[in-house]
Every structure is written in structure tokens, then in C-alpha cells.
Write an enzyme that holds these catalytic residues in place. Sequence first.
Site, PDB file in Angstrom:
ATOM      1  CB  ILE A  86     -51.055 -14.717-132.871  1.00 46.93           C
ATOM      2  CG1 ILE A  86     -49.693 -14.410-132.379  1.00 46.93           C
ATOM      3  CG2 ILE A  86     -50.804 -15.230-134.344  1.00 46.93           C
ATOM      4  CD1 ILE A  86     -48.740 -15.667-132.384  1.00 46.93           C
ATOM      5  CG  ASP A  87     -56.525 -14.795-130.400  1.00 51.34           C
ATOM      6  OD1 ASP A  87     -56.621 -13.675-130.778  1.00 51.34           O
ATOM      7  OD2 ASP A  87     -57.154 -15.781-130.699  1.00 51.34           O
ATOM      8  CE  LYS A  88     -52.584 -13.009-121.153  1.00 52.54           C
ATOM      9  NZ  LYS A  88     -53.299 -12.665-119.995  1.00 52.54           N
ATOM     10  CB  THR A  90     -52.267 -18.151-129.898  1.00 49.96           C
ATOM     11  OG1 THR A  90     -53.598 -18.416-129.867  1.00 49.96           O
ATOM     12  CG2 THR A  90     -51.857 -18.811-131.340  1.00 49.96           C
ATOM     13  NE  ARG A 139     -59.635 -18.656-129.101  1.00 49.33           N
ATOM     14  CZ  ARG A 139     -59.652 -17.751-128.008  1.00 49.33           C
ATOM     15  NH1 ARG A 139     -58.708 -16.447-128.404  1.00 49.33           N
ATOM     16  NH2 ARG A 139     -59.915 -17.724-126.904  1.00 49.33           N
TER      17      ARG A 139
END
EC number: 5.4.99.-
Length: 303
Positions: free
Chosen positions: A137-139, A141, A237
Site C-alpha cells: 500500500i502507498d506510503k 495510505t 486514487r
Amino acid sequence: MEKILHIVREDQAGERIDKLITSLEEDWSRTQVQEWIKDGVVSVNGNKPKANYKCETGDKLVINVPDPVPLNVEPEEMNLDIYYEDSDVLVVNKPRGMVVHPAPGHVTGTLVNGLLAHCKDLSGINGVMRPGIVHRIDKDTSGLLMVAKNDFAHECLVEQLVEKSVTRKYEAIVHGVIPHDYGTVDAPIGRDKNDRQKMAVVDNGKHAVTHFRVLERFQDYTHIECELETGRTHQIRVHMKYIGYPLAGDPKYGPRKTLEIDGQALHAGVLGFIHPRKKEYMEFRAPLPQEFLVLLEQLRMNL
């Protein structure tokens, strides 16, 4: 050192050389390419160019790609929020602002650094930089991730991701008021042709499906739950921007005027999968982080 040859096409004429070279490989950053040009490992028709050189049709670009510098991934003691752990699988709740695995520019402070200090047995399928990491998962998130502690578990969990049998539900705050209660975005995602640092809905992209439902509506925003059917980079996103409801706080895909939050308002709250060895379905839920709850209260006050 790898030598790459590229002949500039007609449709690439007029483009800066650093931007053009960056577009040739997904893993190359503009900053990295500019360093290569400065170091003289890039040539145009046998000459050393500047980073702002405008390419012409037929230009012969030669890139002598430097060998990657091996990175040492060191264990770091961290107070990890672990939801489940046995000899095969670990489920951890990643905080906002933490990078999942090391990469050039981010070799410390990542979730992998913390995992290596917590347990010595992680699967080696993804190499030394991403031991045990099955999905990311993104930084910015927050939320739940499953980690494989051996190759058997890793292969089993990846197979479930491919079969789309893993439950992954996220909560998000988006710009705009979504009028319908439910929706599905089925649109292919690939690298943005105008900005290689972004993803976008593109005709030749990879199949991507996101389901969403409205949880609460506010004056200019909507609180939603998204369920991933596929797991493309930045999928939620990109899809929410595509249908006109970008995530609040998203620095890459959202508007500048947004809620006061450091990064996108997105939380991976539900994760479910079949245990590799026990063959039982397991599901975990992580509550919304405090800053997300504060945003919701502020939005309710402005109704």
C-alpha cells in the site's frame, strides 16, 4: 553495465532528453537520468548532451546504464502494530507515512526494516529488498498488509491475489458529493504517457476494477468504502479521479485546495484471505486512524 540503444521516433522529436529517457523504463526516475547525463553515461550521436537537450527525429541515443549499487537492508527495532502472526503469515497495520520496502532514497525506516528486526523468517521470493512482501500500500495510505514468512505461504497468497479471492476494503474521503449509493469503476490502468511518475486510465492498460459504496455525504465531500477486485498501482486514487471524485489530500491525483491532511485520506481497513496451511478464511479489521476520524468530525460540523 548494460548498454541501451534508442533511435528517436518522429513523435518523440522536440522532447527533452531527460524526459524521453525516463519514459523508456518504468523504474527510471527523472532525477536518476539527469545524474546519468551529468556523469557522461548518455550520448546523442556520439556526443555528450545536456539534460535540457531537445531530441530530433533519428537521434541515436546510447545509455550505458550503471550497475545498481547493492543496498544493505538493516533490521530496525520498531513498535509494529501486528494483528496476527504464526509460522506462515503475519498481518500488520501500517501507519501513514511509512514506506513498505527499501528502494534507492529510502533504505531505512521502512516496514521491511521493522519486520526484519521482528522476525528472521520471511519469504525470499521478492529478493533482499522486499522479503515477505506479498502486496503493497502507498506510503501515505494506512492499513492492513499480509506478509509471508516462507515461500510456500508467499506463493499461496499471491495465487489468491491473482484469483481475486483476497478481500481488500478501504475507506476514503473524496472531493465532491457522489449522488448514487453504489458504483463500479471498470477501467484499465497503466503508466501516464504525459508523466511517468503517475498512473492513469489508458486504453492499453491492465484490467482494473474498483467497487465503491457511499458511507456518508458532506457539503463538498463524500466518505466511501472501496473494495478492490484487482490490485493495480494507485488503483483507487486513479479510478476515483477518473470518475470526477479525487481523494482528499492526494498530492499526486487530487486538487491543490483540499482538506488539511498529509497525503491522501485512504485507509486499508479490511483484509481477508485463506490461510495457506490451515485452509481457513481469516478476516481482519483495523479501525480508522485518529487523523481520519478528526477529518470526519470536522466535515460533519460543516454540514
